[in-house]
Design an enzyme around this catalytic site. Structure first.
Site, PDB file in Angstrom:
ATOM      1  N   ARG A  37       0.724  -1.607  -0.168  1.00 49.25           N
ATOM      2  CA  ARG A  37      -0.230   0.047  -0.775  1.00 49.25           C
ATOM      3  C   ARG A  37       1.007   1.600   0.156  1.00 49.25           C
ATOM      4  NH1 ARG A  37      -2.903   3.076   4.178  1.00 49.25           N
ATOM      5  NH2 ARG A  37      -5.636   3.796   2.933  1.00 49.25           N
ATOM      6  N   ILE A  63      -7.321   7.880  -0.822  1.00 47.11           N
ATOM      7  CA  ILE A  63      -7.404   6.446  -1.046  1.00 47.11           C
ATOM      8  C   ILE A  63      -8.277   5.764  -0.033  1.00 47.11           C
ATOM      9  CG2 ILE A  63      -5.305   6.296  -0.132  1.00 47.11           C
ATOM     10  CD1 ILE A  63      -4.533   4.257  -1.246  1.00 47.11           C
ATOM     11  N   SER A  64      -8.987   4.946   0.030  1.00 49.48           N
ATOM     12  CA  SER A  64     -10.105   4.597   0.667  1.00 49.48           C
ATOM     13  C   SER A  64      -9.028   4.080   1.759  1.00 49.48           C
ATOM     14  CB  SER A  64     -10.490   3.707   0.455  1.00 49.48           C
ATOM     15  OG  SER A  64     -11.893   3.960  -0.877  1.00 49.48           O
ATOM     16  N   GLN A  65      -9.549   3.704   3.346  1.00 44.99           N
ATOM     17  CA  GLN A  65      -8.820   3.351   4.542  1.00 44.99           C
ATOM     18  C   GLN A  65      -8.805   2.456   4.322  1.00 44.99           C
ATOM     19  OE1 GLN A  65     -12.074   4.377   7.316  1.00 44.99           O
ATOM     20  NE2 GLN A  65     -10.773   3.179   8.872  1.00 44.99           N
ATOM     21  N   PRO A  66      -8.165   1.380   4.377  1.00 44.54           N
ATOM     22  CA  PRO A  66      -7.770  -0.103   4.183  1.00 44.54           C
ATOM     23  C   PRO A  66      -9.510  -0.919   5.142  1.00 44.54           C
ATOM     24  CG  PRO A  66      -6.161   0.882   5.657  1.00 44.54           C
ATOM     25  CD  PRO A  66      -6.993   2.312   4.904  1.00 44.54           C
TER      26      PRO A  66
END
Ligand code: SAH
Length: 213
Positions: A37, A63-66
């Protein structure tokens, strides 16, 4: 572009954090353990790359949260060789997760800069989506429909009809719906005419924008 044992250790920790938050699908956790990531985000954020946080990327997107990526991936129930349509390629991180799950991935992005850079970047990392498309996700991808799964990674003010109609019977559409915050909403197509709807809690996304004029 470097990926080290230290990064690997941080990814394993991140997978544990996601497990504690309720992600139980080992295939999804393995995808999180595999994908570097830190290479998907600006190097100035590298030291935070494995915290469970969203980060800014180009063109004022994120970028979206994991956790969100893992939750969406788990809820979609992706099986190998499922045909999956993603709306909002962004950094390509969610795309990479879908590819780790062995899906055949089509992904649409409306920001040209992201479309261009992410296309090149995924190739460099050897992630091979079937097609990346520069276009408007509200329309879906009629030429390639129907899909087993459709995932929307931007907050949609309403559920676009074409996305429902491009789903196979038995297929799943997962879409965060709402203007300021979003309710994660899952539609399962029961027959040509019937959809089962499930609301799965509040999330925060950047808005899904309508086509630029
Ligand atoms: N999946 C991405 C999330 C990016 S944020 C990741 O993991 O990084 C949402 C993305 O949706 C942004 O890149 C934004 O440009 C894109 N987007 C917004 N509206 C869209 C639309 N109508 N069609 C396609 N993409 C759209």
């Amino acid at each position: 572009m470097r990926d080290t044992a230290k990064h690997q250790g941080l990814r394993n920790q991140l997978a544990n954090v996601l497990k504690d938050k309720g992600i139980i699908d080992e295939k999804v956790l393995n995808a999180i353990r595999n994908i570097p990531r830190h290479l998907f985000i600006d190097s100035s954020f590298e030291s935070h790359a494995y915290q469970d946080k969203a980060f800014p990327i180009a063109a004022e997107q994120t970028i979206s949260q994991p956790y969100t990526v893992a939750f969406q991936s788990q809820t979609l129930q992706v099986k190998p060789s499922d045909k999956v349509l993603e709306i909002g390629t962004g950094s390509g991180y969610q795309t990479a997760v879908l590819l780790e799950l062995k899906a055949i991935v089509y992904s649409i992005e409306r920001q040209h800069e992201l479309f261009k850079n992410t296309s090149r970047f995924l190739r460099k990392l050897n992630y091979r989506p079937k097609k990346l498309i520069f276009g408007d996700g509200y329309k879906g991808l009629p030429d390639e429909a129907p899909f087993d799964k459709i995932i929307v990674t931007a907050g949609a003010p309403f559920v676009p009809k074409p996305l429902l109609s491009q789903l196979k019977v038995g297929g799943r559409l997962l879409i965060p719906v709402g203007e300021t915050k979003q309710i994660m909403t899952l539609f399962i197509r029961k027959s040509i005419k019937e959809f089962e709807k499930h609301e799965l809690g509040d999330f925060a996304f950047v808005p899904m924008l309508e086509e630029k004029n």
